[in-house]
Design an enzyme around this catalytic site. Structure first.
Site, PDB file in Angstrom:
ATOM      1  N   LYS A 164       6.664  51.097  89.499  1.00 61.71           N
ATOM      2  CA  LYS A 164       5.270  50.988  89.071  1.00 61.71           C
ATOM      3  C   LYS A 164       4.375  51.855  89.953  1.00 61.71           C
ATOM      4  CE  LYS A 164       2.505  47.651  90.279  1.00 61.71           C
ATOM      5  NZ  LYS A 164       1.781  46.363  90.466  1.00 61.71           N
ATOM      6  N   ASP A 194       2.998  47.541  84.545  1.00 56.97           N
ATOM      7  CA  ASP A 194       2.737  46.335  85.315  1.00 56.97           C
ATOM      8  C   ASP A 194       2.814  45.142  84.370  1.00 56.97           C
ATOM      9  OD1 ASP A 194       0.440  46.444  83.822  1.00 56.97           O
ATOM     10  OD2 ASP A 194      -0.932  46.611  85.510  1.00 56.97           O
TER      11      ASP A 194
END
Length: 209
Positions: free
Chosen positions: A117, A135
């Site tokens: 991420k 996310d």
């Protein structure tokens, strides 16, 4: 769909953290993203600002003691662990990358505490390299809309690469995060206000407003 999501984003005042993202500085993005884990945006933004006021380069951050870093980023979640990671990241950047953030995913993932991420966020916003930052919002909403049918963020990233035009890879995180924070909540989403309500299958939604 993208145009409607952009309308939601345009109607919301950006947070200070969003301003950090819009500056597109790879180092600031990397630091803020590490601090943001399990921490609210407002706390992350304030903690990042305090830290950047005393160390706004990898070389400067590498010189700070862990305790001082921890004091600056408190009360971010796991602030002592993050202080250790940030100092280690800065030292690695100085030792291995000439004091700069590298523009390769493999190098970013090799940094302490950096996952996909964070790496993809830095690649996309910091370097303009197409990468999908997944996310909790991106994972949840992509599945809720029926764009993908996945059980992990990693699988969502791969699935979205197959259905989302490459030109939207960088923007999709910011769009869906804003959408998730203000309309498509994890529980009881605000479907009555949703610009995508007519086309959304509401997969997994048991209660809405």
């Amino acid at each position: 769909m993208i145009r409607q999501l952009e309308g939601v984003r345009a109607s919301v005042r950006p947070t200070t953290l969003a301003e950090v993202e819009r500056q597109r500085d790879p180092f600031r993005l990397l630091v803020a993203c590490v601090i943001s884990l399990r921490t609210k945006d407002a706390v992350t933004a304030a903690a990042s600002a305090r830290l950047f006021a005393v160390a706004d380069t990898p070389a400067a951050l590498a010189q700070l003691e862990e305790d001082r870093i921890a004091r600056h980023i408190f009360p971010a979640g796991f602030y002592r662990t993050k202080a250790r990671q940030l100092r280690a990241i800065a030292r690695r950047l100085v030792a291995d990358h000439g004091g700069a953030v590298p523009p390769r995913r493999e190098d970013l993932l090799a940094l302490p505490g950096v996952g996909r991420k964070t790496a993809n966020l830095v690649l996309g916003l910091g370097f303009g390299i197409p990468a999908i930052c997944v996310d909790t919002h991106v994972h949840r909403i992509s599945n809720r809309l029926g764009l993908v049918a996945t059980s992990t963020p990693e699988a969502t990233e791969k699935a979205l690469e197959g259905v989302l035009p490459r030109k939207f890879w960088i923007d999709i995180n910011d769009l869906l995060v804003t959408f998730g924070q203000h309309i498509c909540h994890p529980t009881s989403p605000r479907c009555s206000l949703c610009p995508l309500a007519r086309r959304c299958p509401r997969l997994g939604v048991s209660r809405s407003r």
